[in-house]
Structures are given as structure tokens and as C-alpha cells.
Design an enzyme around this catalytic site. Sequence first.
Site, PDB file in Angstrom:
ATOM      1  N   HIS A  31       0.764  -1.149  -0.030  1.00  0.00           N
ATOM      2  CA  HIS A  31      -0.108  -0.056  -0.190  1.00  0.00           C
ATOM      3  C   HIS A  31       0.873   1.085  -0.027  1.00  0.00           C
ATOM      4  O   HIS A  31       2.097   1.186  -0.100  1.00  0.00           O
ATOM      5  CB  HIS A  31      -1.125   0.020   1.269  1.00  0.00           C
ATOM      6  CG  HIS A  31      -0.411  -0.419   2.349  1.00  0.00           C
ATOM      7  ND1 HIS A  31       0.711   0.468   3.025  1.00  0.00           N
ATOM      8  CD2 HIS A  31      -0.271  -1.369   3.149  1.00  0.00           C
ATOM      9  CE1 HIS A  31       1.140   0.101   4.183  1.00  0.00           C
ATOM     10  NE2 HIS A  31       0.534  -1.151   4.221  1.00  0.00           N
ATOM     11  N   HIS A  34       4.156   1.531   2.198  1.00  0.00           N
ATOM     12  CA  HIS A  34       5.156   0.770   1.756  1.00  0.00           C
ATOM     13  C   HIS A  34       5.829   1.603   0.660  1.00  0.00           C
ATOM     14  O   HIS A  34       7.150   1.607   0.564  1.00  0.00           O
ATOM     15  CB  HIS A  34       5.019  -0.690   1.162  1.00  0.00           C
ATOM     16  CG  HIS A  34       4.352  -1.478   2.188  1.00  0.00           C
ATOM     17  ND1 HIS A  34       2.990  -2.044   1.905  1.00  0.00           N
ATOM     18  CD2 HIS A  34       4.624  -2.321   3.071  1.00  0.00           C
ATOM     19  CE1 HIS A  34       2.728  -3.090   2.969  1.00  0.00           C
ATOM     20  NE2 HIS A  34       3.922  -3.187   3.705  1.00  0.00           N
ATOM     21  N   MET A 181      -2.221   3.176   7.329  1.00  0.00           N
ATOM     22  CA  MET A 181      -2.193   2.251   6.222  1.00  0.00           C
ATOM     23  C   MET A 181      -1.680   0.943   6.873  1.00  0.00           C
ATOM     24  O   MET A 181      -0.758   0.739   7.548  1.00  0.00           O
ATOM     25  CB  MET A 181      -1.616   2.607   5.298  1.00  0.00           C
ATOM     26  CG  MET A 181      -2.581   3.546   4.614  1.00  0.00           C
ATOM     27  SD  MET A 181      -1.785   4.041   2.838  1.00  0.00           S
ATOM     28  CE  MET A 181      -2.789   5.226   2.298  1.00  0.00           C
TER      29      MET A 181
HETATM   30  P1  AMP Z   1       5.187  -5.044   6.545  1.00  0.00           P
HETATM   31  O1  AMP Z   1       4.882  -5.273   5.089  1.00  0.00           O
HETATM   32  O2  AMP Z   1       3.623  -4.663   7.339  1.00  0.00           O
HETATM   33  O3  AMP Z   1       6.070  -5.679   7.322  1.00  0.00           O
HETATM   34  O4  AMP Z   1       5.918  -3.645   6.507  1.00  0.00           O
HETATM   35  C1  AMP Z   1       7.158  -3.287   5.652  1.00  0.00           C
HETATM   36  C2  AMP Z   1       7.567  -1.684   5.982  1.00  0.00           C
HETATM   37  O5  AMP Z   1       6.584  -1.134   5.958  1.00  0.00           O
HETATM   38  C3  AMP Z   1       7.644  -1.821   7.595  1.00  0.00           C
HETATM   39  O6  AMP Z   1       8.886  -1.104   7.748  1.00  0.00           O
HETATM   40  C4  AMP Z   1       6.527  -1.064   8.053  1.00  0.00           C
HETATM   41  O7  AMP Z   1       6.952  -0.173   9.265  1.00  0.00           O
HETATM   42  C5  AMP Z   1       6.395  -0.086   6.977  1.00  0.00           C
HETATM   43  N1  AMP Z   1       4.911   0.418   6.703  1.00  0.00           N
HETATM   44  C6  AMP Z   1       3.878  -0.330   7.091  1.00  0.00           C
HETATM   45  N2  AMP Z   1       2.554   0.246   7.013  1.00  0.00           N
HETATM   46  C7  AMP Z   1       3.137   1.681   6.886  1.00  0.00           C
HETATM   47  C8  AMP Z   1       2.565   3.018   7.082  1.00  0.00           C
HETATM   48  N3  AMP Z   1       1.376   2.931   6.865  1.00  0.00           N
HETATM   49  N4  AMP Z   1       3.091   4.072   6.701  1.00  0.00           N
HETATM   50  C9  AMP Z   1       4.626   3.881   6.797  1.00  0.00           C
HETATM   51  N5  AMP Z   1       5.239   2.779   6.828  1.00  0.00           N
HETATM   52  C10 AMP Z   1       4.559   1.583   6.762  1.00  0.00           C
END
Ligand code: AMP
Length: 283
Positions: A31, A34, A181
Site C-alpha cells: 500500500h 510501503h 495504512m
Molecule cells: P510490513 O509489510 O507490514 O512488514 O511492512 C513493511 C514496512 O513498511 C515496515 O517497515 C513497516 O513499518 C512499513 N509500513 C507499513 N505500514 C506503513 C505505513 N502506514 N506508513 C509507513 N510505513 C509503513
Amino acid sequence: MQLIKSVSELRSVRSKLAGTVGFVPTMGYLHEGHLSLVRRAAEECDHVIVSIYVNPTQFGPSEDFEAYPRDLERDMSLLEPLGVDIVFAPTDDEMYPPGFQTYVEVTELTKVLEGASRQGHFRGVTTVVAKLFNMVQPDKAYFGQKDAQQAIVIRRMVADLNFPLEIVVCPTVREPDGLAMSSRNTYLTPEQREAAPDKARALSAAEKAYMDGERSSGRLREIMLDVLNSEPLAEVEYVSVADNETLQELDGPIEKPVLLSMAVRIGKTRLIDNIVLGGTDRG
Ligand code: AMP
């Protein structure tokens, strides 16, 4: 943009990249949160590598590993226009071959907050991120403030184990109504989705009180709980006002930057959110 699934091919392609490499580890189902990390990496580095891997070792036995949304084709189409060089999407066998038995653990920072609620979660996170750092060998790695404790734990691991790279933490990207998100937002029914921004509202209410001069950590906790408890669909797991470096819960007045954070269940979906007050708020 190249899709790579094996470590040996990744190493071979990586070794031919000249200049700096920015790395964005993700679990996919991408999203704007990312994508904001990917854009930042593309701005700051000559090459960008994104990993997409739903890491089994960071999910507890009763968590949503099987149900976690996956759509590699959609993810690839979102990354293509952003100038990503490599999408690394390894298989479980590639990451955890038979006989695997080595783990990385940050011992203290992981005892509280998400670590207290999700036994073994950070051991899985630090292990997979350490492995990915060794495979990708980035100059900079990008993480979201959305997972505040994760970013703090990974910074600690990088310092303690002398990984030769810089960690960059990027602000939380939110929906127009304030909801942070998350790939897990897709689990929400329309009614639950309406209730979900209560966490952002609770954080805003505490932030406003802080701006108006409130410095009692207990009072800020109460303000957040009042907002969350007024939402019947939200079941609070924890609400925290903690030191933004040590993550220790605060009792007395706030003097240093504090991390306000929470985990809330809406139906079966567990969502987290946070803000930092009194410091360089990155989210
Ligand atoms: P995930 O796929 O949930 O493991 O997230 C991958 C990376 O994206 C991690 O460093 C998360 O902190 C970051 N991330 C997830 N959601 C958000 C968001 N809403 N805003 C900024 N970074 C995000």
C-alpha cells in the site's frame, strides 16, 4: 525490474550493481505506506531492492500467517513504475532450509509492548531482517514509523551486531480519516473499517492535550483510553506512554520524547498505531 526467488541469484545480481543500494523489506500486499519507503529509497540511493516475504517465524501459532493477504503480481505492478531494480521474493525453503537453527534476539527492548503481547514475534523479525541484510548487503534500509518498536529494535540490532548500513525511519502514511495504512486493514468489514480510525483519534486527542501543556503520562493514557473505550467495536490490548528510546513505561511527568502507542482488536483484526511527542516526530 527483476523478480528473483533464490539467494544465489540475488547475490550474483547484487554483486554487479555499482553505487549505493537502498533496501525495503516488506511482507507484500503493498500500500502507499510501503511505496513511500520505496520512493524515499529511490531518491536517496542508486539502486533499490524490495523484498516480499511473509516470514513465518514472526507469527505466533494463533496468529494470521495463513490468512495474511498475498498478491505478488499486484505488488510487482505497483513497484514497476517506482524504479525498483530487484524484487526479492524468496520461498520458505530458501529462507529456512532444513536444519535451520540460528536466531537473532534483541533481549530487552522486545520485552514490552508488541513483544509482551506477541511472544517470539521480534525474534522472528530480527532473524529474518538480519538474514535479508546479509543477502542484500544494502547501504541503507528503510522502515516505517508505523511499526515504531520494530524500528527501534532493528536499530539496536544493527548497532550491536555492527551491520555496515544505515537505518532510515519514514513517517506513517494514513488514510484520509487518519487510519494508519496496513495490509491487515483488508480484513475489516465496512462497519469495522468505520470504527478503525479511533486509534488515530485517540492519539490526536493526547497530542492536543500535550500541545495544550499536559505533561502527566497517566493523564495522556487516560485521554487515549477514553476515546478508545467510547468505540464499542474496539477492544484495547494495551495503551502506552513510554520513553522513545528505552521503551520503558513512564509514570511521572514527561520530560523527554515519548512514544504513545496502542494495540486494539476490532473483531479478529489486531491493529497498532503510535505517535512520538516532544521529539522529531516521524509519524
Ligand atoms: P510490513 O509489510 O507490514 O512488514 O511492512 C513493511 C514496512 O513498511 C515496515 O517497515 C513497516 O513499518 C512499513 N509500513 C507499513 N505500514 C506503513 C505505513 N502506514 N506508513 C509507513 N510505513 C509503513
